[in-house]
Design a protein around this motif. Structure first.
Motif, mmCIF file in Angstrom:
data_model
loop_
_atom_site.group_PDB
_atom_site.id
_atom_site.type_symbol
_atom_site.label_atom_id
_atom_site.label_comp_id
_atom_site.label_asym_id
_atom_site.label_seq_id
_atom_site.Cartn_x
_atom_site.Cartn_y
_atom_site.Cartn_z
ATOM 1 N N PHE A 18 -0.373 -26.853 3.991
ATOM 2 C CA PHE A 18 -1.232 -26.106 4.738
ATOM 3 C C PHE A 18 -0.835 -25.497 6.107
ATOM 4 O O PHE A 18 -0.838 -24.379 6.412
ATOM 5 C CB PHE A 18 -2.667 -26.851 5.111
ATOM 6 C CG PHE A 18 -3.541 -26.088 5.935
ATOM 7 C CD1 PHE A 18 -4.360 -25.127 5.443
ATOM 8 C CD2 PHE A 18 -3.809 -26.392 7.284
ATOM 9 C CE1 PHE A 18 -5.304 -24.341 6.062
ATOM 10 C CE2 PHE A 18 -4.660 -25.531 8.163
ATOM 11 C CZ PHE A 18 -5.526 -24.483 7.431
ATOM 12 N N LEU A 19 0.027 -26.448 6.799
ATOM 13 C CA LEU A 19 0.402 -26.208 8.232
ATOM 14 C C LEU A 19 1.689 -25.279 7.938
ATOM 15 O O LEU A 19 1.751 -24.256 8.751
ATOM 16 C CB LEU A 19 0.812 -27.334 9.001
ATOM 17 C CG LEU A 19 -0.463 -28.381 9.410
ATOM 18 C CD1 LEU A 19 0.071 -29.311 10.156
ATOM 19 C CD2 LEU A 19 -1.506 -27.325 10.393
ATOM 20 N N ARG A 21 2.279 -23.329 5.475
ATOM 21 C CA ARG A 21 1.771 -22.147 5.104
ATOM 22 C C ARG A 21 1.236 -21.152 5.849
ATOM 23 O O ARG A 21 1.311 -19.959 6.134
ATOM 24 C CB ARG A 21 0.599 -22.115 3.569
ATOM 25 C CG ARG A 21 0.072 -20.923 3.131
ATOM 26 C CD ARG A 21 -0.734 -21.473 1.949
ATOM 27 N NE ARG A 21 -1.296 -20.166 1.340
ATOM 28 C CZ ARG A 21 -2.311 -19.541 1.610
ATOM 29 N NH1 ARG A 21 -3.109 -20.078 2.652
ATOM 30 N NH2 ARG A 21 -2.757 -18.290 1.056
ATOM 31 N N LYS A 22 0.660 -21.831 6.861
ATOM 32 C CA LYS A 22 0.104 -20.962 8.167
ATOM 33 C C LYS A 22 1.065 -20.673 8.778
ATOM 34 O O LYS A 22 0.931 -19.486 9.457
ATOM 35 C CB LYS A 22 -0.933 -22.120 8.804
ATOM 36 C CG LYS A 22 -1.644 -21.493 10.132
ATOM 37 C CD LYS A 22 -2.698 -22.268 10.817
ATOM 38 C CE LYS A 22 -3.118 -21.569 11.975
ATOM 39 N NZ LYS A 22 -3.923 -22.578 12.689
ATOM 40 N N GLU A 23 2.197 -21.517 9.126
ATOM 41 C CA GLU A 23 3.516 -20.884 10.071
ATOM 42 C C GLU A 23 4.015 -19.755 9.531
ATOM 43 O O GLU A 23 4.436 -18.896 10.126
ATOM 44 C CB GLU A 23 4.029 -21.957 10.274
ATOM 45 C CG GLU A 23 3.374 -23.219 11.137
ATOM 46 C CD GLU A 23 3.385 -22.599 12.765
ATOM 47 O OE1 GLU A 23 3.864 -21.566 13.101
ATOM 48 O OE2 GLU A 23 2.489 -23.298 13.294
ATOM 49 N N ARG A 25 2.983 -17.378 7.407
ATOM 50 C CA ARG A 25 2.103 -16.157 7.339
ATOM 51 C C ARG A 25 1.745 -15.564 8.747
ATOM 52 O O ARG A 25 1.238 -14.697 8.660
ATOM 53 C CB ARG A 25 0.839 -16.543 6.428
ATOM 54 C CG ARG A 25 0.714 -16.945 5.046
ATOM 55 C CD ARG A 25 -0.273 -17.242 4.203
ATOM 56 N NE ARG A 25 -0.976 -16.150 4.312
ATOM 57 C CZ ARG A 25 -2.266 -16.139 3.702
ATOM 58 N NH1 ARG A 25 -2.706 -17.141 3.113
ATOM 59 N NH2 ARG A 25 -2.805 -14.837 3.448
ATOM 60 N N ARG A 26 2.031 -16.265 9.685
ATOM 61 C CA ARG A 26 2.175 -15.684 11.061
ATOM 62 C C ARG A 26 2.751 -14.641 11.241
ATOM 63 O O ARG A 26 4.055 -14.245 10.584
ATOM 64 C CB ARG A 26 2.595 -16.676 12.098
ATOM 65 C CG ARG A 26 1.399 -17.807 12.613
ATOM 66 C CD ARG A 26 1.944 -18.770 13.463
ATOM 67 N NE ARG A 26 2.305 -17.997 14.697
ATOM 68 C CZ ARG A 26 2.624 -18.564 15.927
ATOM 69 N NH1 ARG A 26 2.993 -19.875 15.929
ATOM 70 N NH2 ARG A 26 3.007 -17.768 16.889
ATOM 71 N N SER A 27 2.176 -13.677 11.901
ATOM 72 C CA SER A 27 2.852 -12.364 12.180
ATOM 73 C C SER A 27 4.238 -12.409 12.965
ATOM 74 O O SER A 27 4.991 -11.436 12.880
ATOM 75 C CB SER A 27 1.537 -11.289 12.657
ATOM 76 O OG SER A 27 1.270 -11.821 13.935
ATOM 77 N N ARG A 29 7.230 -13.864 14.048
ATOM 78 C CA ARG A 29 7.959 -14.667 13.200
ATOM 79 C C ARG A 29 9.173 -15.430 14.169
ATOM 80 O O ARG A 29 10.003 -16.030 13.529
ATOM 81 C CB ARG A 29 8.907 -13.722 12.132
ATOM 82 C CG ARG A 29 8.156 -12.685 11.304
ATOM 83 C CD ARG A 29 7.343 -13.332 9.993
ATOM 84 N NE ARG A 29 8.570 -14.029 9.210
ATOM 85 C CZ ARG A 29 8.241 -14.636 8.314
ATOM 86 N NH1 ARG A 29 7.022 -14.805 7.948
ATOM 87 N NH2 ARG A 29 9.352 -15.155 7.199
ATOM 88 N N ARG A 35 9.660 -24.127 14.542
ATOM 89 C CA ARG A 35 8.094 -24.600 14.291
ATOM 90 C C ARG A 35 7.951 -25.391 13.052
ATOM 91 O O ARG A 35 7.196 -26.058 12.750
ATOM 92 C CB ARG A 35 7.352 -23.114 14.092
ATOM 93 C CG ARG A 35 7.359 -22.183 15.674
ATOM 94 C CD ARG A 35 6.157 -21.268 15.434
ATOM 95 N NE ARG A 35 5.847 -20.417 14.364
ATOM 96 C CZ ARG A 35 6.587 -19.304 14.254
ATOM 97 N NH1 ARG A 35 7.252 -18.743 15.306
ATOM 98 N NH2 ARG A 35 6.311 -18.465 13.106
ATOM 99 N N THR A 39 6.633 -28.810 12.822
ATOM 100 C CA THR A 39 5.561 -29.068 11.948
ATOM 101 C C THR A 39 5.732 -30.388 10.768
ATOM 102 O O THR A 39 4.914 -31.031 10.859
ATOM 103 C CB THR A 39 5.214 -28.021 11.070
ATOM 104 O OG1 THR A 39 4.735 -26.927 12.058
ATOM 105 C CG2 THR A 39 4.091 -28.303 10.284
ATOM 106 N N ASN A 600 2.664 -21.871 20.648
ATOM 107 C CA ASN A 600 1.648 -20.912 20.206
ATOM 108 C C ASN A 600 1.018 -20.046 21.393
ATOM 109 O O ASN A 600 0.587 -18.700 21.283
ATOM 110 C CB ASN A 600 0.485 -21.490 19.435
ATOM 111 C CG ASN A 600 -0.546 -20.704 18.620
ATOM 112 O OD1 ASN A 600 0.070 -19.608 18.081
ATOM 113 N ND2 ASN A 600 -1.646 -20.881 18.971
#
Length: 602
Positions: A18-19, A21-23, A25-27, A29, A35, A39, A600
């Motif tokens: 989950f984490l 995937r979240k990193e 998909r962040r805009s 980069r 990161r 994680t 972040n």
């Protein structure tokens, strides 16, 4: 049920997916690689907080695990000192009634054989006290004993005596005394409060003593030995004895001429129940014949059929020389076959060519004068009364002979030798009747009993029974033993109780079984042929010093032969599993999670 570790790993992988995937998909980069690494490490650290993370830990540790074993006679001060220097050492004992053992919280082990099995992790036993017997030490692992012996207190430390004897034989007691006291020391032998013998001892340790008496009764009796310091009794112990009547020997006496020596001996043997036939030469081919306790026999000629009726022949050297060569050969053959013994009396010279002469070279005393000779029996060193001997002759000892009677200069006056399966005794003492005339009847009997018992053929018993140890105690195991050539499994019986016997592992003719006597006193055993035998069961408090000396010696010998193979300073490398500290994973989780939070924000 699902294992907790799998639950934690599954949830951690889902969180990590989950984490990540979240990193991804962040805009923004920027610093995506750092990161992702932070994680992954943060999730791993978080999972390790819940998982048992272990590692192998190796360290040098001592291989010894020690215990204290208390035995009889242990010193409280010595045990206290040892325990104060070795904290938490366990204390054990195999004696439930051992005095002062409870003060050390000693754990009772009911049987010595259970010690090594129950406490298999113990590598070294510190044995305090008098130690253990040979039988007990067989159950102890070799090299595992360190001995802390206790010094013996004043008392009798060793003892031995002839527990069985024939009527008229002497009771002979030998022993050793440990003494730490001062004053007048004495060992006394008593029977029914009557003093039979006593000996004074010098001050100092390891004093030897000897006591003797001739029992005047038959059957079984219990004498006592008392160790005195002045008027104080240090120790009093029991001495059980058995006096057996024994089968009356059948004796043939051959005399060249009538004399007092043969007359007194013949009459005395008859009084004591011996079956005696005496042949005394009066003139050529004419004999006087006397029969005591037996029917008349034809004794004009010495034949095999005649000699088969006798156990012993007592003859003058001159009477033997007067026999024909055939008669001499017949007598020699009976002795060599072990069917009878021969006692020869020599008062002057004898033919060295005789069948016994070469074995007993004679030496005449220089000066040919009468002397008072102080004689003693060689086996017991018992002194006999001084005897006036005219022109004394002694016997030179040669190979293959054994002295029977000597004087205080160790000159031999009676000697013995084997001839085939039989025995010949030659004596140059021919006036022992003087002892009887002078009132020394007991000494006279003792002298002739010694010669007759040594010369008589020994009958082989089909079964021989015995008991060990030397002092079997009540409620303690006693080994009943039998040696027999009979076929089949022997049966043991003590009183009404049966004793199972098993074959000895090395000696096929020996059988052994265990019996526990329950009361003090004489025990009656029954042989397989129905004949009874007797032995004495002691109290546990009897002969304690002797038992202590035996266990001290047995334990010292065990330690000397086997040593102690494990030293206190020895170390080994030991690997164990240890759990990794949780605080480390918690700090790592804070570090990586903090990085992600700061990254972040900025």
């Amino acid at each position: 049920m699902i294992d907790w570790n799998y639950v934690v790993i599954g949830l951690s992988l889902f969180l990590l997916f989950f984490l990540i995937r979240k990193e991804v998909r962040r805009s923004n980069r920027a610093r995506l690689g750092w990161r992702l690494i932070a994680t992954i490490l943060a999730v791993i650290s978080f999972a390790c907080l819940a998982l048992p993370i272990t590692y192998n830990h190796t360290e040098a540790v001592g291989v010894t695990k020690e215990a204290v074993l208390l035995t009889d006679g242990f010193s409280r001060d010595s045990v206290n000192k040892f325990i104060s220097q070795n904290n938490a050492v366990p204390v054990l004992t195999t004696n439930k009634n051992l005095s002062d053992a409870a003060k050390f919280n000693a754990v009772f082990v009911p049987d010595i054989s259970l010690l090594s099995r129950t406490y298999s992790d113990i590598t070294t036993f510190h044995v305090f006290g008098y130690g253990m017997s040979k039988d007990e030490l067989q159950h102890i692992k070799k090299g595992s004993v360190i001995f802390h012996p206790t010094k013996l207190s004043a008392g009798i430390s060793s003892i031995s005596w002839n527990q069985k004897m024939k009527t008229g034989e002497k009771l002979f007691i030998q022993g050793r005394v440990e003494n730490s006291t001062s004053g007048k020391l004495k060992i006394v032998l008593k029977s029914f409060n009557a003093t039979l013998d006593s000996v004074a001892l010098a001050n100092g340790n390891n004093q030897r003593f000897e006591l003797t008496t001739i029992p005047k009764h038959g059957g079984r009796a219990v004498y006592s030995i008392v160790f005195l310091s002045g008027k104080d009794t240090i120790e009093k112990e029991l001495v059980p004895v058995q006096i057996e009547q024994g089968a009356a020997l059948k004796v043939l006496m051959l005399a060249a001429t009538p004399d007092f020596e043969n007359r007194f001996l013949k009459d005395r043997l008859g009084e004591k129940g011996y079956k005696v036939v005496a042949r005394t030469t009066i003139s050529k081919n004419k004999f006087r014949k006397d029969y005591l306790n037996t029917s008349p026999l034809p004794v004009d000629r010495i034949t095999t059929s005649l000699l088969n009726n006798f156990d012993i022949a007592i003859a003058d050297a001159a009477a033997l020389q007067a026999l024909s060569k055939t008669e001499q050969a017949t007598l020699q053959g009976q002795v060599a076959l072990g069917r009878m013994g021969l006692i020869v009396k020599v008062d002057s010279g004898m033919q060295s060519s005789s069948f016994y002469g070469r074995r007993f070279p004679l030496v005449a005393q220089a000066g040919n004068q009468d002397q008072n000779i102080q004689l003693k029996l060689s086996d017991t060193s018992s002194k006999l009364p001084a005897l006036a001997i005219e022109n004394p002759i002694f016997i030179r000892s040669v190979y293959g002979t054994q002295p029977v009677v000597m004087d205080k200069q160790n000159r031999v006056f009676a000697n013995s030798t084997l001839m085939g399966a039989g025995k010949i005794i030659l004596t140059t003492i021919t006036n022992t009747f003087s002892w009887a005339l002078s009132g020394y009847q007991n000494e006279y009997d003792q002298y002739w009993s010694e010669l007759l018992n040594k010369a008589a053929p020994k009958k082989t018993a089909s079964e021989v029974w015995g008991i060990s140890p030397a002092f079997p105690a009540i409620n303690q195991p006693a080994q009943l033993q039998v040696e027999t050539s009979n076929a089949g499994v022997p049966h043991g019986q003590i009183g009404e109780a049966s004793v199972f016997l098993k074959a000895h592992s090395d000696l096929p003719f020996r059988w052994e079984g265990t019996y526990y006597p329950t009361s003090v006193g004489w025990r009656t055993g029954v042989q397989m042929d129905g004949v009874r035998f007797y032995w004495y069961a002691y109290n546990k408090q009897d002969w304690t010093k002797v038992r202590a000396a035996e266990t001290l010696e047995a334990t010292r010998q065990f330690v000397t032969e086997n040593g102690n193979t494990v030293k206190a300073s020895e170390k080994v490398l030991q690997t164990t599993k240890a759990e990794f500290p949780k605080i480390v994973f918690f700090m790592l989780f804070l570090l990586f999670a903090g990085y992600l939070w700061v990254e972040n924000k900025f």
